[in-house]
Design a protein around this motif. Sequence first.
Motif, PDB file in Angstrom:
ATOM      1  N   ILE A 110      -2.467   4.664  -8.079  1.00  0.00           N
ATOM      2  CA  ILE A 110      -2.962   5.232  -6.815  1.00  0.00           C
ATOM      3  C   ILE A 110      -1.997   4.908  -5.685  1.00  0.00           C
ATOM      4  N   ALA A 111      -1.653   3.622  -5.557  1.00  0.00           N
ATOM      5  CA  ALA A 111      -0.767   3.192  -4.474  1.00  0.00           C
ATOM      6  C   ALA A 111       0.636   3.773  -4.633  1.00  0.00           C
ATOM      7  N   THR A 112       1.140   3.781  -5.856  1.00  0.00           N
ATOM      8  CA  THR A 112       2.501   4.306  -6.092  1.00  0.00           C
ATOM      9  C   THR A 112       2.562   5.790  -5.771  1.00  0.00           C
ATOM     10  N   THR A 145     -11.732  -3.120 -16.512  1.00  0.00           N
ATOM     11  CA  THR A 145     -10.401  -2.501 -16.406  1.00  0.00           C
ATOM     12  C   THR A 145     -10.071  -2.067 -14.973  1.00  0.00           C
ATOM     13  N   ILE A 146     -10.465  -2.897 -14.001  1.00  0.00           N
ATOM     14  CA  ILE A 146     -10.166  -2.616 -12.599  1.00  0.00           C
ATOM     15  C   ILE A 146      -9.096  -3.595 -12.121  1.00  0.00           C
ATOM     16  N   ASP A 147      -7.933  -3.059 -11.733  1.00  0.00           N
ATOM     17  CA  ASP A 147      -6.844  -3.894 -11.228  1.00  0.00           C
ATOM     18  C   ASP A 147      -7.007  -4.121  -9.730  1.00  0.00           C
ATOM     19  N   THR A 148      -6.706  -5.346  -9.283  1.00  0.00           N
ATOM     20  CA  THR A 148      -6.857  -5.677  -7.860  1.00  0.00           C
ATOM     21  C   THR A 148      -5.623  -6.413  -7.326  1.00  0.00           C
ATOM     22  N   PRO A 149      -4.430  -5.837  -7.481  1.00  0.00           N
ATOM     23  CA  PRO A 149      -3.210  -6.483  -6.990  1.00  0.00           C
ATOM     24  C   PRO A 149      -2.953  -6.126  -5.520  1.00  0.00           C
ATOM     25  N   VAL A 150      -3.687  -6.754  -4.625  1.00  0.00           N
ATOM     26  CA  VAL A 150      -3.663  -6.366  -3.215  1.00  0.00           C
ATOM     27  C   VAL A 150      -2.262  -6.454  -2.608  1.00  0.00           C
ATOM     28  N   SER A 151      -1.496  -7.480  -2.970  1.00  0.00           N
ATOM     29  CA  SER A 151      -0.172  -7.661  -2.368  1.00  0.00           C
ATOM     30  C   SER A 151       0.826  -6.583  -2.779  1.00  0.00           C
ATOM     31  N   LEU A 152       0.487  -5.800  -3.799  1.00  0.00           N
ATOM     32  CA  LEU A 152       1.375  -4.716  -4.229  1.00  0.00           C
ATOM     33  C   LEU A 152       1.597  -3.696  -3.127  1.00  0.00           C
ATOM     34  N   ILE A 153       0.560  -3.425  -2.342  1.00  0.00           N
ATOM     35  CA  ILE A 153       0.626  -2.334  -1.364  1.00  0.00           C
ATOM     36  C   ILE A 153       1.727  -2.575  -0.342  1.00  0.00           C
ATOM     37  N   ASN A 154       1.738  -3.756   0.277  1.00  0.00           N
ATOM     38  CA  ASN A 154       2.780  -4.044   1.271  1.00  0.00           C
ATOM     39  C   ASN A 154       4.165  -4.033   0.647  1.00  0.00           C
ATOM     40  N   HIS A 155       4.258  -4.517  -0.590  1.00  0.00           N
ATOM     41  CA  HIS A 155       5.562  -4.538  -1.257  1.00  0.00           C
ATOM     42  C   HIS A 155       6.055  -3.120  -1.530  1.00  0.00           C
ATOM     43  N   LEU A 156       5.151  -2.242  -1.925  1.00  0.00           N
ATOM     44  CA  LEU A 156       5.521  -0.840  -2.144  1.00  0.00           C
ATOM     45  C   LEU A 156       6.025  -0.193  -0.856  1.00  0.00           C
ATOM     46  N   LYS A 157       5.327  -0.459   0.244  1.00  0.00           N
ATOM     47  CA  LYS A 157       5.734   0.110   1.528  1.00  0.00           C
ATOM     48  C   LYS A 157       7.179  -0.245   1.856  1.00  0.00           C
ATOM     49  N   THR A 190       9.618  -1.326  -0.271  1.00  0.00           N
ATOM     50  CA  THR A 190      10.677  -1.175  -1.276  1.00  0.00           C
ATOM     51  C   THR A 190      10.769   0.188  -1.947  1.00  0.00           C
ATOM     52  N   ILE A 191       9.753   1.025  -1.839  1.00  0.00           N
ATOM     53  CA  ILE A 191       9.719   2.231  -2.669  1.00  0.00           C
ATOM     54  C   ILE A 191      10.895   3.166  -2.388  1.00  0.00           C
ATOM     55  N   ALA A 192      11.384   3.156  -1.141  1.00  0.00           N
ATOM     56  CA  ALA A 192      12.510   4.035  -0.805  1.00  0.00           C
ATOM     57  C   ALA A 192      13.817   3.581  -1.441  1.00  0.00           C
ATOM     58  N   ASP A 193      13.834   2.382  -2.035  1.00  0.00           N
ATOM     59  CA  ASP A 193      15.053   1.872  -2.679  1.00  0.00           C
ATOM     60  C   ASP A 193      15.310   2.514  -4.037  1.00  0.00           C
ATOM     61  N   PHE A 194      14.302   3.198  -4.583  1.00  0.00           N
ATOM     62  CA  PHE A 194      14.411   3.695  -5.954  1.00  0.00           C
ATOM     63  C   PHE A 194      14.755   5.178  -5.995  1.00  0.00           C
ATOM     64  N   ASP A 195      15.473   5.559  -7.044  1.00  0.00           N
ATOM     65  CA  ASP A 195      15.810   6.959  -7.260  1.00  0.00           C
ATOM     66  C   ASP A 195      14.696   7.702  -7.998  1.00  0.00           C
ATOM     67  N   ILE A 196      14.003   6.993  -8.879  1.00  0.00           N
ATOM     68  CA  ILE A 196      12.980   7.608  -9.728  1.00  0.00           C
ATOM     69  C   ILE A 196      11.937   6.552 -10.081  1.00  0.00           C
ATOM     70  N   ILE A 197      10.685   6.996 -10.233  1.00  0.00           N
ATOM     71  CA  ILE A 197       9.590   6.091 -10.603  1.00  0.00           C
ATOM     72  C   ILE A 197       8.962   6.603 -11.892  1.00  0.00           C
ATOM     73  N   HIS A 198       8.640   5.675 -12.767  1.00  0.00           N
ATOM     74  CA  HIS A 198       8.024   6.005 -14.055  1.00  0.00           C
ATOM     75  C   HIS A 198       6.673   5.294 -14.107  1.00  0.00           C
ATOM     76  N   ILE A 199       5.588   6.057 -13.975  1.00  0.00           N
ATOM     77  CA  ILE A 199       4.233   5.497 -14.001  1.00  0.00           C
ATOM     78  C   ILE A 199       3.686   5.590 -15.423  1.00  0.00           C
ATOM     79  N   HIS A 200       3.207   4.464 -15.940  1.00  0.00           N
ATOM     80  CA  HIS A 200       2.634   4.406 -17.282  1.00  0.00           C
ATOM     81  C   HIS A 200       1.104   4.363 -17.171  1.00  0.00           C
ATOM     82  N   GLU A 201       0.447   5.351 -17.776  1.00  0.00           N
ATOM     83  CA  GLU A 201      -0.992   5.597 -17.600  1.00  0.00           C
ATOM     84  C   GLU A 201      -1.234   5.958 -16.134  1.00  0.00           C
ATOM     85  N   HIS A 202      -2.445   6.431 -15.811  1.00  0.00           N
ATOM     86  CA  HIS A 202      -2.638   6.843 -14.419  1.00  0.00           C
ATOM     87  C   HIS A 202      -3.991   6.481 -13.824  1.00  0.00           C
ATOM     88  N   ARG A 203      -4.915   5.992 -14.635  1.00  0.00           N
ATOM     89  CA  ARG A 203      -6.224   5.615 -14.075  1.00  0.00           C
ATOM     90  C   ARG A 203      -6.240   4.124 -13.749  1.00  0.00           C
TER      91      ARG A 203
END
Length: 394
Positions: free
Chosen positions: A111-113, A79-91, A93-106
């Motif tokens: 972590i990146a979000t 159960t270890i996720d390794t979506p490396v390309s997510l990090i640069n995409h978050l950097k 685009t994250i400011a484009d959103f008004d609110i973030i909804h995280i489902h589960e947290h481990r």
Amino acid sequence: MKILHVVPSFVPCYSHGGVVNASYQIARKQVENGHEVCVYTTDNCIERLKFENNYNVDVDGIKVFYFKNISNSLKNKLTIDTPVSLINHLKKTIADFDIIHIHEHRHSLAIATHRYAMKNNIPYVLQAHGSVLPFFQKEKLKEIFDKIWGFNILYDASKVFALTDIEKEQYLKMGVSNDKIEIVPLGINLNEYTQLPKKGEFKSKYNIDPQDKVILFLGRIHEIKGLDLLIKSFNKVPNDHVKLVIVGGDSGFKEKLDEMIDEFNLNDKVIFPGVMTGCDKIEALVDCDIFIMPSRYESFTTSGLEAMACRKPLILTKNNHIHTWVKDNTGLVCEFEVEDLSNCINKLLNDDLLCKEFGNRGRQLIEEKYDWDKVVGQIEEIYHNCITAGLSTC
């Protein structure tokens, strides 16, 4: 609103359980309500999901980004996720959103979000979906995760969503302040249950005698669901004219169940249709006489709500958080014990009037409280309050 959902797995990977369906239903309903909705997830499933373009896939109006896991097997085994390309995409685009909804947290996506939400002062809500406490498998790893990342993810959330009062107590036990916790249940699309298919369709497809009664389980075939207890209990019930139907994807536990079924000589009594969705699932619900969820642990039973919408009685163990309002109202509740569960099954198999009473009450409760329209309306109001506050807490 511009809304981002972050979840490790997303549709069409229904085999990964209720979080996949819940996040999809919430996001879809928010699109219908006129919001711009994105989902950041991974391509993980039992078999890796494949698309012509893993980025920017339209799913019923939801803009879904399926980031590629370096290792699909590592995710499925540990159960270890390794979506490396997510990090640069978050950097970017994250400011484009008004609110973030995280489902589960481990998971690494959380972590990146969390990191970039805090850097950009974007409020986020967290919905643990029953995974607040570090329990049942890999407890030590979960405790380590919490010390490094998990507690910060919980504490920095603007709001956390508890499915029930029991889950609220779990958040409190983890040190989350009471004023951050909102009770937000799951729901179903009630309009999908207004015109039900005629009885007998499911039985006909699986060669079940029209006079036989059907006990239905609907969920992942996983150790936590208590299906070994169910097989043992079913073996103690007179079952000459009863079929046990276990619907769901195998999460590594079916081989154990097959061994038990052989041992008890139940091969002609137990049916495994696999994963069922849409009309096929509703046909199974319509043709069942009892819905059963014998879990070792369960925070909420969405499939139980679906059964209630079809006016079916429930049987749950006390390990299910919703047992407090199910007991003697919409069904029976038992200990996680063979004799107690078999007694409950036997009682409902032999009391059609009680089954009807439970079924009617269940349908009424769904209409009053558990329709997605009402639940998502509550969620959007919480979003609005968090955005209006303009802070990482509200």
